[in-house]
Design a protein around this motif. Structure first.
Motif, PDB file in Angstrom:
ATOM      1  N   LEU A  13      28.759  46.526  53.783  1.00  0.00           N
ATOM      2  CA  LEU A  13      28.433  47.839  54.316  1.00  0.00           C
ATOM      3  C   LEU A  13      27.534  48.662  53.390  1.00  0.00           C
ATOM      4  O   LEU A  13      26.897  49.603  53.830  1.00  0.00           O
ATOM      5  CB  LEU A  13      29.713  48.610  54.644  1.00  0.00           C
ATOM      6  CG  LEU A  13      30.427  48.091  55.895  1.00  0.00           C
ATOM      7  CD1 LEU A  13      31.708  48.848  56.134  1.00  0.00           C
ATOM      8  CD2 LEU A  13      29.512  48.187  57.108  1.00  0.00           C
ATOM      9  N   PRO A  46      22.531  48.282  52.430  1.00  0.00           N
ATOM     10  CA  PRO A  46      21.319  49.111  52.470  1.00  0.00           C
ATOM     11  C   PRO A  46      21.124  49.895  51.170  1.00  0.00           C
ATOM     12  O   PRO A  46      19.999  50.052  50.694  1.00  0.00           O
ATOM     13  CB  PRO A  46      21.572  50.067  53.632  1.00  0.00           C
ATOM     14  CG  PRO A  46      22.595  49.398  54.467  1.00  0.00           C
ATOM     15  CD  PRO A  46      23.441  48.600  53.534  1.00  0.00           C
ATOM     16  N   TYR A  63      22.530  46.762  58.558  1.00  0.00           N
ATOM     17  CA  TYR A  63      22.495  48.164  58.976  1.00  0.00           C
ATOM     18  C   TYR A  63      23.467  48.342  60.120  1.00  0.00           C
ATOM     19  O   TYR A  63      23.346  47.689  61.152  1.00  0.00           O
ATOM     20  CB  TYR A  63      21.088  48.555  59.440  1.00  0.00           C
ATOM     21  CG  TYR A  63      20.079  48.593  58.325  1.00  0.00           C
ATOM     22  CD1 TYR A  63      20.060  49.664  57.427  1.00  0.00           C
ATOM     23  CD2 TYR A  63      19.148  47.579  58.186  1.00  0.00           C
ATOM     24  CE1 TYR A  63      19.136  49.690  56.416  1.00  0.00           C
ATOM     25  CE2 TYR A  63      18.223  47.605  57.162  1.00  0.00           C
ATOM     26  CZ  TYR A  63      18.221  48.668  56.282  1.00  0.00           C
ATOM     27  OH  TYR A  63      17.308  48.701  55.274  1.00  0.00           O
ATOM     28  N   GLN A  64      24.425  49.239  59.951  1.00  0.00           N
ATOM     29  CA  GLN A  64      25.332  49.558  61.058  1.00  0.00           C
ATOM     30  C   GLN A  64      24.533  50.316  62.100  1.00  0.00           C
ATOM     31  O   GLN A  64      23.969  51.351  61.789  1.00  0.00           O
ATOM     32  CB  GLN A  64      26.427  50.512  60.577  1.00  0.00           C
ATOM     33  CG  GLN A  64      27.575  49.892  59.855  1.00  0.00           C
ATOM     34  CD  GLN A  64      28.505  50.975  59.381  1.00  0.00           C
ATOM     35  OE1 GLN A  64      28.183  51.701  58.454  1.00  0.00           O
ATOM     36  NE2 GLN A  64      29.648  51.096  60.029  1.00  0.00           N
ATOM     37  N   GLU A  65      24.455  49.794  63.297  1.00  0.00           N
ATOM     38  CA  GLU A  65      23.681  50.553  64.290  1.00  0.00           C
ATOM     39  C   GLU A  65      24.615  51.400  65.138  1.00  0.00           C
ATOM     40  O   GLU A  65      25.763  51.085  65.317  1.00  0.00           O
ATOM     41  CB  GLU A  65      22.888  49.596  65.184  1.00  0.00           C
ATOM     42  CG  GLU A  65      21.793  48.862  64.444  1.00  0.00           C
ATOM     43  CD  GLU A  65      20.716  49.777  63.857  1.00  0.00           C
ATOM     44  OE1 GLU A  65      20.585  50.931  64.334  1.00  0.00           O
ATOM     45  OE2 GLU A  65      20.019  49.346  62.920  1.00  0.00           O
ATOM     46  N   MET A  67      23.667  56.486  59.025  1.00  0.00           N
ATOM     47  CA  MET A  67      23.231  56.242  57.645  1.00  0.00           C
ATOM     48  C   MET A  67      22.039  55.298  57.603  1.00  0.00           C
ATOM     49  O   MET A  67      21.080  55.502  56.899  1.00  0.00           O
ATOM     50  CB  MET A  67      24.405  55.634  56.883  1.00  0.00           C
ATOM     51  CG  MET A  67      23.997  54.891  55.657  1.00  0.00           C
ATOM     52  SD  MET A  67      25.429  54.343  54.773  1.00  0.00           S
ATOM     53  CE  MET A  67      24.922  52.717  54.348  1.00  0.00           C
ATOM     54  N   SER A  68      22.110  54.249  58.444  1.00  0.00           N
ATOM     55  CA  SER A  68      21.116  53.184  58.304  1.00  0.00           C
ATOM     56  C   SER A  68      19.700  53.664  58.587  1.00  0.00           C
ATOM     57  O   SER A  68      18.798  53.451  57.773  1.00  0.00           O
ATOM     58  CB  SER A  68      21.454  52.071  59.273  1.00  0.00           C
ATOM     59  OG  SER A  68      21.474  52.611  60.580  1.00  0.00           O
ATOM     60  N   LYS A  69      19.502  54.331  59.694  1.00  0.00           N
ATOM     61  CA  LYS A  69      18.158  54.787  60.062  1.00  0.00           C
ATOM     62  C   LYS A  69      17.598  55.712  58.983  1.00  0.00           C
ATOM     63  O   LYS A  69      16.469  55.591  58.543  1.00  0.00           O
ATOM     64  CB  LYS A  69      18.217  55.529  61.409  1.00  0.00           C
ATOM     65  CG  LYS A  69      18.151  54.601  62.608  1.00  0.00           C
ATOM     66  CD  LYS A  69      16.712  54.285  62.984  1.00  0.00           C
ATOM     67  CE  LYS A  69      16.622  53.101  63.940  1.00  0.00           C
ATOM     68  NZ  LYS A  69      17.339  53.309  65.195  1.00  0.00           N
ATOM     69  N   MET A 108      18.543  55.979  55.963  1.00  0.00           N
ATOM     70  CA  MET A 108      18.338  55.256  54.718  1.00  0.00           C
ATOM     71  C   MET A 108      16.974  54.555  54.741  1.00  0.00           C
ATOM     72  O   MET A 108      16.228  54.575  53.786  1.00  0.00           O
ATOM     73  CB  MET A 108      19.441  54.201  54.621  1.00  0.00           C
ATOM     74  CG  MET A 108      19.847  53.873  53.239  1.00  0.00           C
ATOM     75  SD  MET A 108      20.659  55.253  52.444  1.00  0.00           S
ATOM     76  CE  MET A 108      20.137  54.943  50.795  1.00  0.00           C
ATOM     77  N   MET A 161      13.813  55.372  52.446  1.00  0.00           N
ATOM     78  CA  MET A 161      13.286  54.340  51.575  1.00  0.00           C
ATOM     79  C   MET A 161      11.785  54.176  51.737  1.00  0.00           C
ATOM     80  O   MET A 161      11.045  54.118  50.756  1.00  0.00           O
ATOM     81  CB  MET A 161      13.986  53.040  51.914  1.00  0.00           C
ATOM     82  CG  MET A 161      13.290  51.833  51.431  1.00  0.00           C
ATOM     83  SD  MET A 161      14.161  51.120  50.106  1.00  0.00           S
ATOM     84  CE  MET A 161      15.410  50.249  50.960  1.00  0.00           C
TER      85      MET A 161
END
Lengths: 296, 456
Positions: free
Chosen positions: A209, A212, A294-296, B1-3, B5, B9
């Motif tokens: 997790l 990223p 990546y958790q979508e 978080m992912s997007k 992040m 970046m």
């Protein structure tokens, strides 16, 4: 044309507010970069006008044994130092994340080395620490170990610089901490019920997790490490010695430009470094598809 | 978080990539240019005729730069203050720094077209600047009468000429030699080195020190590498050779180089001089912390004008100096060394700059402060003038310089590329010291690479 005019009319205030930054980027980065690109195709001693010599600088570079040394030393520093630094930063972050009291205090303290780790003063301090009469040696003597001249021996000098880099673990640590806080608590509860050990929890829940964040830190630190200069310059007294063992790429570039008056060659070196970093980063990005989740 | 992040970046990356090259190509030395503004030292009440003349002239500002430590900075600031009193229409901005930073900054300034008017010069570096047209031909200002060299011996003036053009004039003339502390020798019961010792005597003395001290003291510093001058240069000159030939080629044979490095290698293997790692550690140490001052070695190589600086570090014993070791049956290696002053080609006020140099090297008001700071004054009148003002250690320096100076003969100036060759010399010497290469291999590689550098 009309459209352009329209766009300008709508946006000029925006550009006005941007202008301090824009002027800075143009005069301090973009224009010097273009100039150095041109200079990289010339023979330029900084006193007399540059002479165009095509790709000669680049050709010379690949035959320059010292250049190869500098690339090897820098790669070693980057690809050994950065992973170690990140592992260390992650370990501290995990420790701090266990809800210990005074977290803010520790976080601040551990961040401090990142703030001035790249400074001249710290490099001088490092020189003293690892010198033949330094603290490290007196510590080793007390424990009954052999002492060594860490800074001045070709087989250990680079490692003292790597230790210095690891010591500046603060900024990746803070980012790791932020990442760890994002891991949903339910997943830990669920895995606990399933009987997962602490290690299993870390390797199957936490690590995937935060990939990223790992990726982000990895890329940032690698790019930064390739450009390290101050520590090697101060600790080796500007020479990159002993036996080129601390001859960072940027240090050699500096020597070529400012000591040997070969600014054209130095510019070519700078552009090679840019390409090299770009490739390293591109490779990371490509492989990231395989291991960053990546958790979508 | 992912997007978030991911976009964060990408954004950070693009900035970093932008900055990378700019940062790389602009690694200028970040020493704060120690520019002090000049105190207003105009003395209006002085009924001096010169002042009345000067008051009518337009105000002019020139810049003067030098290398040195804190003591020297105070001293030179005081000299500049006196100059400004004497010439109220000329303001002098001062810039100074340590030896290493000094040259990095000067290069950058000259390249950027904002070099100071009066710059301190040195034999090691002058050809880099002179051969690239960065320095003014001083005969112009000598002819115009602004710079008076009548009291300077021909040999001193010639030492500032490159290809028959006068590019610099000496502030002070000095000679290198090997220094020792009498107290250390007395304690060990060893005879002082002889003024005219040979390299064999030197090797024997160094070994004797090491043995009699029971290994607690090294005989001398390792002179095999580092800068090829003065040590190796003397050695080549004693063989009738030199570092370079007049037409810019390597001036010594591989055989001479092998002899040189073998001598040091033997001493190192005996333990009479420091091992490679220790030598490297102290390579760039400041005077107060170097191996001689901290008592690790008994003999060290220094220029004579520094005798009094070393004397200040020791409460016991007297710092004395002997000649650079000579070669039995060989020639003299000596050549004139010193610290010089030059005017840069782009200076807008060469006449005023010349007046400043003239004041610096010819006036009693300047010399009573300078004494022998960077060597014995080259002007014969001025070297007589400072004599009664000297401390004993400075007196010893002057005596030494005067005794050795007659041996000096002309020396050619380095060709372009000398900085790189110097680096190569130092690199190869440490490869031998660390046992990575044999003397023969290192010498052979040196000759090949040095010739390649000079052919470019």
């Amino acid at each position: 044309m009309n459209k352009l005019k329209q766009a300008w009319r709508n946006n000029w205030v925006g550009y006005l507010f941007l202008s301090p930054w824009l002027i800075g980027v143009l005069t301090l980065s973009a224009i010097p970069m273009l100039a150095s690109l041109y200079l990289s195709f010339t023979s330029y001693d900084m006193f007399t006008p540059p002479k165009f010599i095509g790709l000669d600088n680049y050709a010379t570079m690949f035959q320059d044994a010292k250049w190869r040394d500098s690339l090897r030393v820098t790669s070693m520093y980057v690809f050994l130092g950065v992973p170690l630094q990140l592992i260390f930063a992650l370990a501290i972050a995990l420790f701090l994340n266990r809800g210990i009291s005074g977290l803010k205090f520790y976080r601040a303290i551990y961040y401090v080395p990142s703030l001035f780790g790249g400074s001249v003063a710290i490099a001088l301090l490092w020189r003293q620490l690892f010198g033949s009469k330094g603290l490290v040696n007196s510590f080793l003597t007390t424990l009954g170990f052999e002492t060594k001249n860490w800074i001045a021996s070709p087989d250990t000098a680079l490692y003292t610089l790597i230790v210095l880099m690891i010591w500046q673990f603060g900024s990746p640590m803070v980012i790791f901490l932020a990442g760890l806080k994002q891991v949903p608590i339910e997943l830990y509860e669920a895995s606990k019920i399933d009987g997962a050990s602490k290690w299993k929890q870390f390797s199957r829940v936490t690590l995937p997790l935060i990939t990223p964040v790992v990726f982000f830190n990895l890329v940032m630190q690698i790019i930064g490490a390739f450009q390290a200069f101050t520590s090697a310059y101060i600790i080796s007294g500007g020479s990159g010695g002993p036996l080129n063992s601390t001859l960072f790429y940027t240090l050699y570039l500096y020597q070529k430009g400012f000591t040997h008056f070969q600014m054209g060659y130095a510019s070519a070196m700078a552009w090679f470094l840019l390409l090299f970093i770009a490739c390293a980063t591109a490779i990371l990005f490509i492989t990231s598809k395989k291991w960053v989740y990546y958790q979508e | 978080m992912s997007k978030m992040m991911k976009s964060l970046m990408l954004y950070a990356l693009s900035i970093i990539m932008l900055v990378t090259v700019a940062a790389c190509s602009s690694n200028t030395p970040n020493d704060a240019a120690n520019t002090t503004s000049t105190p207003k030292a105009t003395n209006q009440n002085d009924p001096n005729q010169q002042n009345e003349q000067n008051d009518k002239k337009d105000e002019v500002e020139i810049r003067f730069t030098w290398w040195g430590d804190t003591t020297r900075n105070e001293l030179y600031n005081a000299i500049v203050d006196r100059f400004e009193e004497e010439y109220p229409h000329i303001k002098v901005k001062r810039e100074f720094g340590g030896w290493g930073d000094y040259w990095d900054r000067l290069t950058t300034q000259v390249a950027g077209g904002n070099a100071p008017d009066v710059v301190s010069m040195h034999q090691f570096y002058v050809s880099d600047y002179a051969r690239r047209g960065a320095l003014l031909d001083l005969s112009q200002v000598v002819d115009s009468g602004s710079l008076d060299l009548t009291n300077f011996p021909e040999s001193a003036i010639n030492s500032g000429r490159i290809n028959d053009t006068l590019y610099m004039v000496p502030k002070g003339v000095t000679m290198p030699g090997w220094a020792y502390n009498t107290a250390v020798f007395d304690e060990l019961g060893i005879d002082y080195p002889d003024m005219n010792w040979t390299w064999e005597d030197y090797a024997a003395k160094v070994t004797e020190i090491y043995e009699k001290s029971g290994g607690s003291l090294w005989g001398s510093v390792d002179g095999s590498g580092g800068q090829p001058q003065p040590n190796f240069r003397y050695f080549t000159r004693q063989h009738g050779q030199d570092l370079y030939t007049a037409d810019g080629q390597i001036g010594f044979t591989e055989e001479t180089l092998v002899k040189w490095w073998s001598m040091w290698d033997e001493l190192r293997k005996k333990g009479a001089i420091p091992d490679a790692a220790t030598g490297t550690e102290y390579e760039n140490a400041p005077l107060e912390q170097n191996m001689f001052v901290t008592g690790l070695v008994a003999i060290t190589q220094i220029p004579a004008n520094q005798i009094y600086l070393y004397q200040q570090q020791f409460s016991e014993g007297e710092i004395r100096m002997v000649r650079m070791p000579t070669l039995a049956g060989g020639q003299n290696g000596e050549y004139i060394e010193g610290a010089y002053l030059s005017i840069t080609e782009k200076s807008k006020h060469p006449e005023e700059a010349a007046l400043f140099i003239d004041f610096f090297i010819n006036s009693e008001r300047s010399l009573e402060l300078f004494k022998v700071e960077q060597g014995s004054p080259a002007s014969t009148t001025m070297s007589e003038f400072v004599k009664p003002l000297l401390e004993p250690a400075q007196q010893r320096a002057v005596d030494f310089i005067q005794e050795v100076l007659p041996y000096a003969t002309d020396a050619v100036y380095a060709p372009l590329g000398a900085a790189e060759i110097q680096q190569l010399f130092s690199d190869q010497a440490s490869k031998i010291a660390f046992g990575q290469m044999s003397v023969e291999e290192a010498a052979k590689a040196f000759m090949t690479e040095a010739q390649a550098i000079l052919q470019r």
